[in-house]
Design an enzyme around this catalytic site. Structure first.
Site, PDB file in Angstrom:
ATOM      1  N   ASP A  66       0.166 -10.690  -4.125  1.00 15.33           N
ATOM      2  CA  ASP A  66      -1.075 -11.326  -4.577  1.00 15.33           C
ATOM      3  C   ASP A  66      -1.936 -10.388  -5.406  1.00 15.33           C
ATOM      4  OD1 ASP A  66      -1.285 -10.014  -2.034  1.00 15.33           O
ATOM      5  OD2 ASP A  66      -3.282 -10.856  -1.753  1.00 15.33           O
ATOM      6  N   HIS A 142      -4.003   0.245   4.648  1.00 11.10           N
ATOM      7  CA  HIS A 142      -3.363  -1.070   4.632  1.00 11.10           C
ATOM      8  C   HIS A 142      -1.931  -0.935   5.158  1.00 11.10           C
ATOM      9  CE1 HIS A 142      -3.394  -5.223   3.687  1.00 11.10           C
ATOM     10  NE2 HIS A 142      -2.608  -5.164   2.623  1.00 11.10           N
TER      11      HIS A 142
END
EC number: 3.1.26.11
Length: 305
Positions: A66, A142
């Site tokens: 994304d 992340h």
């Protein structure tokens, strides 16, 4: 000089009917900086009449789709439309290999030079500099290597007060005055005091883009007093455990970071598709940091000098 952010996409993971994957355009003067390039980015550029051939630098935060699935298509369109100007691409390890394979099997030989700069996402490091601007990475936390980006204008020259300038000054001496120096003669005698013939410079502006990450308070030194901070807010705070598990942040956590860093304005984005109405996220953030806005498609945020 313009210092303007345009939001092209605000959705996390998957796009929805009215929200696109992450992409932003930061305009500084006559330069366009594209930050992340989710699916559909070039369609959004066309929608908002942004000329993609003017993009000079592209920054990819990490390799979740994304944030970069629109990149190969955008580069291909630039090629097909005859781009000649070099393009700087900043991204994590693996991005160059991905693009090379895509172009290899599509038989694409770009018409322009693509300068790839591989990033170390674990450090705060300067990765770009020109006469007006510096760009540093910001280490995120992340599930895969990921970094944000800090854009800062350099110190600006001091405007000269023309009516106060002695007539004997040479061009090099005028330049020194603009950059805050006093002027001396060859024997070290003070000829002109800078503060008497110049005004304070216009303020230098800054933008921090914090990509996908868990709440990370140790970012504060990098974000201290920035003008504009974008921070992901994938979930509301009632899903804080979900955010922690998926290495994301909540709207409240983004606001807490903004408040502690004493930034001027906070933008939240990267919203989960579960939220059809974004007002609860906005209200949650504003309860902690009132100067918060939604980074939604088409929004423009300008920073004044």
């Amino acid at each position: 000089m313009d210092f303007e952010l345009r939001i092209l996409g605000s959705s996390s993971a998957t796009p929805s009917a009215n929200r696109h994957n992450t992409a932003q355009i930061l305009t500084i003067g006559n330069q366009y900086h594209l930050i992340d390039c989710g699916e559909g980015t070039q369609m959004q550029l066309m929608l908002y009449k942004i000329k993609h051939q003017r993009i000079s630098n592209i920054y990819i935060s990490h390799l979740h789709g994304d944030h970069y699935f629109g990149l190969a298509g955008l580069l291909s369109t630039m090629h097909l439309q005859g781009r000649q100007a070099p393009l700087h691409l900043f991204g994590p390890p693996g991005l160059s290999e991905i693009l090379s394979l895509q172009f290899k099997y599509s038989g694409t030989n770009l018409s322009f030079k693509l300068n790839f700069h591989e990033l170390d996402t674990t450090v705060h490091k300067k990765v770009f500099e020109d006469k007006q601007l510096t760009v540093h990475t910001i280490p995120m936390e992340h599930r895969i290597p990921c970094c944000g980006f800090l854009f800062r204008e350099k110190q600006k020259p001091r405007p000269l007060i023309k009516e106060n300038l002695p007539s004997f000054l040479t061009p090099p001496q005028l330049v020194r005055l603009k950059w805050g120096e006093d002027v001396y003669d060859g024997e070290g005698k003070l000829l002109v005091k800078n503060r008497e013939v110049t005004m304070d410079p216009k303020r230098s502006r800054s933008y921090a883009y914090c990509a996908d990450s868990r709440y990370k308070p140790d970012l504060l030194p990098y974000l201290n007093e920035v003008d504009l901070l974008y921070h992901e807010a994938t979930f509301a705070d009632d899903l804080r455990e979900r955010a922690e598990y998926t290495f994301h942040s909540t709207a409240r956590q983004a606001a807490e970071l903004a408040a502690n860093a004493q930034v001027r304005q906070l933008l939240i984005g990267h919203f989960s598709v579960r939220y059809k109405d974004l007002n609860p996220l906005l209200n949650e953030a504003r309860s902690v940091f009132p100067d918060t806005d939604l980074a939604t498609e088409g929004s423009i945020f300008s920073v004044v000098e």
